[in-house]
Design a protein around this motif. Structure first.
Motif, mmCIF file in Angstrom:
data_model
loop_
_atom_site.group_PDB
_atom_site.id
_atom_site.type_symbol
_atom_site.label_atom_id
_atom_site.label_comp_id
_atom_site.label_asym_id
_atom_site.label_seq_id
_atom_site.Cartn_x
_atom_site.Cartn_y
_atom_site.Cartn_z
ATOM 1 N N ARG B 82 0.972 -1.130 -0.157
ATOM 2 C CA ARG B 82 0.044 0.147 0.160
ATOM 3 C C ARG B 82 1.042 1.267 0.114
ATOM 4 O O ARG B 82 1.921 1.533 0.866
ATOM 5 C CB ARG B 82 -0.887 0.124 1.304
ATOM 6 N N ALA B 83 0.668 2.115 -0.977
ATOM 7 C CA ALA B 83 1.656 3.262 -1.261
ATOM 8 C C ALA B 83 0.659 4.488 -1.271
ATOM 9 O O ALA B 83 -0.186 4.356 -2.337
ATOM 10 C CB ALA B 83 2.475 3.052 -2.124
ATOM 11 N N LYS B 84 1.019 5.705 -0.896
ATOM 12 C CA LYS B 84 0.487 6.856 -1.158
ATOM 13 C C LYS B 84 1.408 8.050 -1.144
ATOM 14 O O LYS B 84 2.356 8.004 -0.521
ATOM 15 C CB LYS B 84 -0.500 7.145 -0.079
ATOM 16 N N ILE B 85 1.219 8.989 -2.085
ATOM 17 C CA ILE B 85 2.046 10.075 -2.206
ATOM 18 C C ILE B 85 1.299 11.366 -1.636
ATOM 19 O O ILE B 85 -0.062 11.502 -2.389
ATOM 20 C CB ILE B 85 2.826 10.197 -3.793
ATOM 21 N N PHE B 86 1.717 12.121 -1.015
ATOM 22 C CA PHE B 86 1.086 13.294 -0.533
ATOM 23 C C PHE B 86 1.683 14.378 -0.640
ATOM 24 O O PHE B 86 3.141 14.499 -0.542
ATOM 25 C CB PHE B 86 0.749 13.085 0.917
ATOM 26 N N SER B 87 1.248 15.603 -1.116
ATOM 27 C CA SER B 87 1.940 17.131 -0.738
ATOM 28 C C SER B 87 1.794 17.275 0.808
ATOM 29 O O SER B 87 1.324 16.596 1.238
ATOM 30 C CB SER B 87 1.357 18.212 -1.721
ATOM 31 N N ILE B 88 2.476 18.338 1.136
ATOM 32 C CA ILE B 88 2.490 18.725 2.471
ATOM 33 C C ILE B 88 1.866 19.941 2.688
ATOM 34 O O ILE B 88 2.116 21.007 1.897
ATOM 35 C CB ILE B 88 4.305 18.923 2.830
ATOM 36 N N ASN B 89 1.154 20.150 3.883
ATOM 37 C CA ASN B 89 0.927 21.374 4.277
ATOM 38 C C ASN B 89 1.685 22.253 4.948
ATOM 39 O O ASN B 89 1.826 21.963 6.137
ATOM 40 C CB ASN B 89 -0.586 21.409 5.130
ATOM 41 N N SER B 90 2.556 23.128 4.409
ATOM 42 C CA SER B 90 3.876 23.835 4.901
ATOM 43 C C SER B 90 3.412 24.447 6.209
ATOM 44 O O SER B 90 4.100 24.337 7.190
ATOM 45 C CB SER B 90 4.590 24.389 4.013
ATOM 46 N N LYS B 91 2.494 25.140 6.250
ATOM 47 C CA LYS B 91 2.213 26.028 7.246
ATOM 48 C C LYS B 91 2.030 25.229 8.741
ATOM 49 O O LYS B 91 2.407 25.536 9.582
ATOM 50 C CB LYS B 91 1.067 26.950 6.960
ATOM 51 N N LEU B 92 1.238 24.327 8.435
ATOM 52 C CA LEU B 92 0.815 23.358 9.709
ATOM 53 C C LEU B 92 1.842 22.684 9.972
ATOM 54 O O LEU B 92 2.189 22.560 11.271
ATOM 55 C CB LEU B 92 -0.525 22.590 9.346
ATOM 56 N N THR B 93 2.676 21.967 8.961
ATOM 57 C CA THR B 93 3.790 21.340 9.399
ATOM 58 C C THR B 93 4.881 22.316 10.159
ATOM 59 O O THR B 93 5.750 21.645 10.893
ATOM 60 C CB THR B 93 4.310 20.760 8.087
ATOM 61 N N GLU B 94 4.954 23.429 9.802
ATOM 62 C CA GLU B 94 5.955 24.221 10.464
ATOM 63 C C GLU B 94 5.560 24.451 11.955
ATOM 64 O O GLU B 94 6.231 24.307 12.580
ATOM 65 C CB GLU B 94 5.928 25.780 9.826
ATOM 66 N N ILE B 95 4.131 24.657 12.190
ATOM 67 C CA ILE B 95 3.812 24.685 13.744
ATOM 68 C C ILE B 95 4.110 23.506 14.343
ATOM 69 O O ILE B 95 4.586 23.580 15.757
ATOM 70 C CB ILE B 95 2.206 24.884 13.649
ATOM 71 N N THR B 96 3.986 22.292 13.884
ATOM 72 C CA THR B 96 4.228 21.131 14.697
ATOM 73 C C THR B 96 5.613 20.419 14.197
ATOM 74 O O THR B 96 5.824 19.338 14.564
ATOM 75 C CB THR B 96 3.178 20.016 14.300
#
Lengths: 101, 101
Positions: B82-96
């Motif tokens: 099972r494989a999935k490719i995602f883009s990243i939500n940079s703003k939220l990822t920066e917070i966490t």
């Protein structure tokens, strides 16, 4: 020994900046969860999917968070959630520069 | 904009140190793949599952790697991937504090 929690689910949006505005406060609260190290927020607007990759300090804190978060997602109407908790192969992860520390 | 590739599959082992010994050379070769940034190697010996969380520099390099790796896993007899490719939500990822840079 840290643990990976990977979660993904179907979601109608919001994505991108609108998602960031909607969930900034939630993101800040996640920083306070027991055992939490970091989260990468994943999204795929074309496929209507989103999720997260998390590092937790223990299996127990990862499981605790997953229980809580599954209930929270259900409150948002998101029930088709796929989640897995894994331990990490540290030696191989060190070779490929995985940021687990 | 970087992309996440998450992969997991059923596997009979090896896990832990034995896995590390078996795949150290493979791990070093992954460092040379186009667009590759890092990989966290995941494993769950109890559930007979393993996988990886990767960061790639573009969607195309993530897709390219996934094609190649799916074929390689099939050579190891692993086909239930099972494989999935995602883009990243940079703003939220920066917070966490997600380590995507």
């Amino acid at each position: 020994m840290v643990y990976v929690l990977q979660i993904d689910f179907k979601m109608e949006g919001p994505f991108g900046d609108e998602m960031a505005d909607s969930f900034a406060e939630l993101a800040r609260s996640i920083n306070q969860e027991e055992g939490f190290r970091w989260k990468i927020w994943t999204e795929n607007p074309e496929a209507n999917e989103a999720g997260g990759i998390y590092i937790f300090e223990t299996k127990e804190t990862a499981e605790q968070y997953l229980d809580m978060h599954t209930n929270r997602l259900a409150e948002f109407g998101i029930t088709d959630v796929r989640a897995k908790i894994f331990s990490i192969n540290s030696k191989l992860t060190e070779i490929t520069n995985g940021p687990i520390n």
